[in-house]
Motif scaffolding. Sequence first.
Motif, short mmCIF file in Angstrom:
data_model
loop_
_atom_site.label_atom_id
_atom_site.label_comp_id
_atom_site.label_asym_id
_atom_site.label_seq_id
_atom_site.Cartn_x
_atom_site.Cartn_y
_atom_site.Cartn_z
N TYR A 1 -38.39 -34.35 69.99
CA TYR A 1 -39.49 -33.94 70.87
C TYR A 1 -39.86 -32.47 70.72
CZ TYR A 1 -40.00 -38.40 73.32
OH TYR A 1 -40.26 -39.72 73.63
N PRO A 2 -38.89 -31.55 70.66
CA PRO A 2 -39.28 -30.15 70.43
C PRO A 2 -40.01 -29.95 69.10
CG PRO A 2 -37.08 -30.23 71.34
CD PRO A 2 -37.46 -31.66 71.02
N LYS A 3 -39.65 -30.73 68.08
CA LYS A 3 -40.36 -30.63 66.81
C LYS A 3 -41.79 -31.15 66.93
CE LYS A 3 -37.36 -32.83 64.18
NZ LYS A 3 -36.68 -33.41 62.99
N LEU A 4 -41.98 -32.18 67.75
CA LEU A 4 -43.29 -32.79 67.90
C LEU A 4 -44.20 -32.07 68.89
CD1 LEU A 4 -42.10 -36.49 68.03
CD2 LEU A 4 -43.63 -35.56 66.30
N PHE A 5 -43.60 -31.49 69.94
CA PHE A 5 -44.41 -30.94 71.02
C PHE A 5 -44.16 -29.47 71.33
CE2 PHE A 5 -43.65 -35.48 71.87
CZ PHE A 5 -44.95 -35.94 71.84
N GLY A 6 -43.19 -28.85 70.67
CA GLY A 6 -42.85 -27.47 71.00
C GLY A 6 -41.91 -27.45 72.20
N ALA A 7 -41.93 -26.36 72.94
CA ALA A 7 -41.07 -26.23 74.12
C ALA A 7 -41.39 -27.35 75.10
CB ALA A 7 -41.27 -24.88 74.77
N ILE A 8 -40.37 -27.99 75.62
CA ILE A 8 -40.58 -29.12 76.53
C ILE A 8 -39.73 -28.91 77.78
CG2 ILE A 8 -38.76 -30.58 75.55
CD1 ILE A 8 -40.86 -32.92 75.80
N SER A 9 -40.28 -29.20 78.93
CA SER A 9 -39.59 -28.97 80.19
C SER A 9 -38.31 -29.79 80.26
CB SER A 9 -40.51 -29.35 81.36
OG SER A 9 -39.81 -29.30 82.58
N GLU A 10 -37.27 -29.22 80.87
CA GLU A 10 -36.02 -29.95 81.04
C GLU A 10 -36.14 -31.03 82.12
OE1 GLU A 10 -32.71 -27.40 81.69
OE2 GLU A 10 -32.94 -26.32 79.79
N GLU A 11 -37.10 -30.86 83.02
CA GLU A 11 -37.28 -31.83 84.11
C GLU A 11 -37.77 -33.16 83.56
OE1 GLU A 11 -39.42 -32.12 88.49
OE2 GLU A 11 -40.09 -30.63 87.05
N VAL A 12 -37.22 -34.23 84.11
CA VAL A 12 -37.65 -35.58 83.74
C VAL A 12 -38.11 -36.30 85.00
CG1 VAL A 12 -37.03 -37.76 82.66
CG2 VAL A 12 -35.95 -35.65 81.88
N PHE A 13 -39.34 -36.82 84.99
CA PHE A 13 -39.84 -37.63 86.10
C PHE A 13 -39.43 -39.07 85.81
CE2 PHE A 13 -42.62 -33.98 85.69
CZ PHE A 13 -42.71 -33.52 86.99
N THR A 14 -38.52 -39.62 86.62
CA THR A 14 -37.90 -40.90 86.28
C THR A 14 -38.50 -42.08 87.04
OG1 THR A 14 -36.19 -40.73 87.99
CG2 THR A 14 -35.73 -39.69 85.85
N LEU A 15 -38.27 -43.27 86.49
CA LEU A 15 -38.70 -44.50 87.16
C LEU A 15 -38.01 -44.66 88.51
CD1 LEU A 15 -38.80 -46.93 84.10
CD2 LEU A 15 -40.73 -46.34 85.57
#
Length: 228
Positions: A26-40
Amino acid sequence: MKAPETEEDFVQWYEDCWADRDEVEYPKLFGAISEEVFTLEQTDALQAWLESELAQVQELDPNWLPLGVRVAPPSEQYPYWSYVTSGLSNPFTVAPGTELDETASSGIGYEMVIHTAEQAQWPVLRLLDMMAYNLVCLRAFALNHRYPVEGSLTGGETKLNGFIFVRDTSRPAEFTLPSGKVQLLTLVGVTRNEMAFSRSNGMDKLMAKLVDAGTGFITHPEREEVKL
């Protein structure tokens, strides 16, 4: 390629596949990515689909609860917000000791992405709902699919009321995990007329019109319908 045979090794392998996607790919695809995850687990999407006529399972799998959506803020390379699902490509269809074909897909075989110019909550809610739909109704998406929604895309004032599933040409179309290949499906918000146009004339022709209009692969809820 073979999944580990012992339960302990299998669990570690499963977690490593998850980490490889979220922390490496994901960092390779999108750059910096938030550590937070919005879960089901934080929504009622799973239960809502379970109570629908489309449900194909009798009860919810607790392994679905931590699946969710990650958010990548704008960067120099990608000056817009990206929302990407995390978990549909988990190898939950694999048992310990299973022989894996080198061309096999991991999990359902894809993750979904929405791009927006402004930060918003609606992409998170839409993606969580569509993940729940995949898991509970056992219906998968694919490139060139169309998905109308009830009401508007954002739940507010917008003419967009559905998605088309396309390949974002600005980044790789897929990546590979130890558990198999994963396709990246980009969802672009469209009107019902635009959806009908793509059905009659092809997705490429609609995307060309969206690119000419200056929106391309980014969903702009406030935009007008493109000239068809």
